[in-house]
Design a protein around this motif. Structure first.
Motif, PDB file in Angstrom:
ATOM      1  N   ILE A   1     -23.831 -11.663  48.019  1.00  0.00           N
ATOM      2  CA  ILE A   1     -22.773 -12.673  48.117  1.00  0.00           C
ATOM      3  C   ILE A   1     -22.331 -13.173  46.744  1.00  0.00           C
TER       4      ILE A   1
ATOM      5  N   TYR B   1     -20.396  -8.148  48.354  1.00  0.00           N
ATOM      6  CA  TYR B   1     -19.478  -8.313  49.476  1.00  0.00           C
ATOM      7  C   TYR B   1     -18.705  -9.630  49.399  1.00  0.00           C
ATOM      8  N   ALA B   2     -19.053 -10.482  48.445  1.00  0.00           N
ATOM      9  CA  ALA B   2     -18.372 -11.769  48.277  1.00  0.00           C
ATOM     10  C   ALA B   2     -18.654 -12.272  46.869  1.00  0.00           C
TER      11      ALA B   2
ATOM     12  N   VAL C   1     -19.416 -15.816  46.039  1.00  0.00           N
ATOM     13  CA  VAL C   1     -19.663 -17.205  46.415  1.00  0.00           C
ATOM     14  C   VAL C   1     -19.799 -18.098  45.187  1.00  0.00           C
TER      15      VAL C   1
ATOM     16  N   ASP D   1     -16.456 -19.311  44.261  1.00  0.00           N
ATOM     17  CA  ASP D   1     -15.952 -20.289  45.228  1.00  0.00           C
ATOM     18  C   ASP D   1     -16.609 -21.650  45.029  1.00  0.00           C
TER      19      ASP D   1
END
Length: 243
Positions: free
Chosen positions: A200, A213-214, A216, A219
């Motif tokens: 992530i 896959y991300a 984070v 974010d």
């Protein structure tokens, strides 16, 4: 052909809840929490007490997935010590415990006491001096293969294969009844596991075996920056968020 098995790490109540809700087969409370959560340089510093603290949090969240407690270094130096500590992980809510390397005496005493064991071969972070692919030469590959067959006969529940050549992982998977779970071991294993914080984008690790896959971290940083800005400019709290 049986469906692939999915394993993922989790280290606290929120991540345990999220991973469980996705419906993975196994949740590993891995000693990798030493680096990705506690800030240690490697897995060698994490203690049983620290592992149990996080294990209890994850197990409080999990409703469906099978939970596996990763027994840290020195927690299974002898069969008696292993049994004592394994019982603590089971009491904390785990259904299985994981142990690195071929440890027949320990496997036998745990099995005798009805504790399910997950094995781990290949790269063994608790004892490795250098993190590199294992089993590339014939001698090492033969040792890993023989250990896998011996562990299979002892009746372990799963076998994690870490950082070994794909063809060696295939040979092992084809030769044993125990399901294999790969991490950096290619597509031929019965299942796969990665570290949650790696996939992530919350950790800094970017090894070849990891797919992001991300992001984070980006974010979270963005949300924190916006909060800081709104506090400084007195935009937060507004009337909607006040009583």
């Amino acid at each position: 052909m049986s469906p692939k098995l999915v394993m993922m790490t989790a280290y606290d109540y929120p991540t345990g809840k999220l991973v469980d809700e996705v419906g993975v087969d196994f949740i590993l409370i891995g000693d990798s929490l030493a680096m990705v959560v506690l800030g240690y340089a490697d897995t060698k510093s994490v203690t049983v007490a620290e592992m149990l603290h996080h294990t209890k949090a994850v197990c409080r969240a999990v409703k469906k997935s099978v939970t596996i407690g990763d027994m840290p270094i020195h927690s299974y130096n002898t069969p008696d010590i292993a049994l004592k500590n394994a019982k603590k992980f089971i009491a904390a809510g785990c259904q299985m415990v994981k142990i690195e390397g071929y440890q027949p005496d320990i496997f036998n005493v745990l099995k005798k006491n009805h504790i399910k064991v997950v094995g781990h071969l290949g790269l063994l972070p608790q004892t490795a001096k250098v993190y590199k692919v294992q089993g590339k030469d014939a001698k090492d590959a033969k040792k890993i293969f023989q250990d896998a067959k011996s562990m299979d006969k002892l009746g372990i529940e799963l076998l994690i294969l870490e950082c070994i050549p794909s063809l060696l992982a295939k040979k092992i998977t084809d030769a044993i009844d125990t399901p294999t779970i790969g991490i950096g071991a290619g597509i031929h294993c019965d299942g796969q596991v990665l570290v949650l914080h790696d996939i992530i984008g919350l950790s800094d690790f970017q090894g070849r075996m990891v797919k992001r896959y991300a992001n984070v971290k980006q974010d979270i940083r963005s949300a924190l920056s916006r909060f800081k800005k709104e506090v400084l400019t007195e935009k937060f709290p507004d009337q909607k968020h006040s009583f």
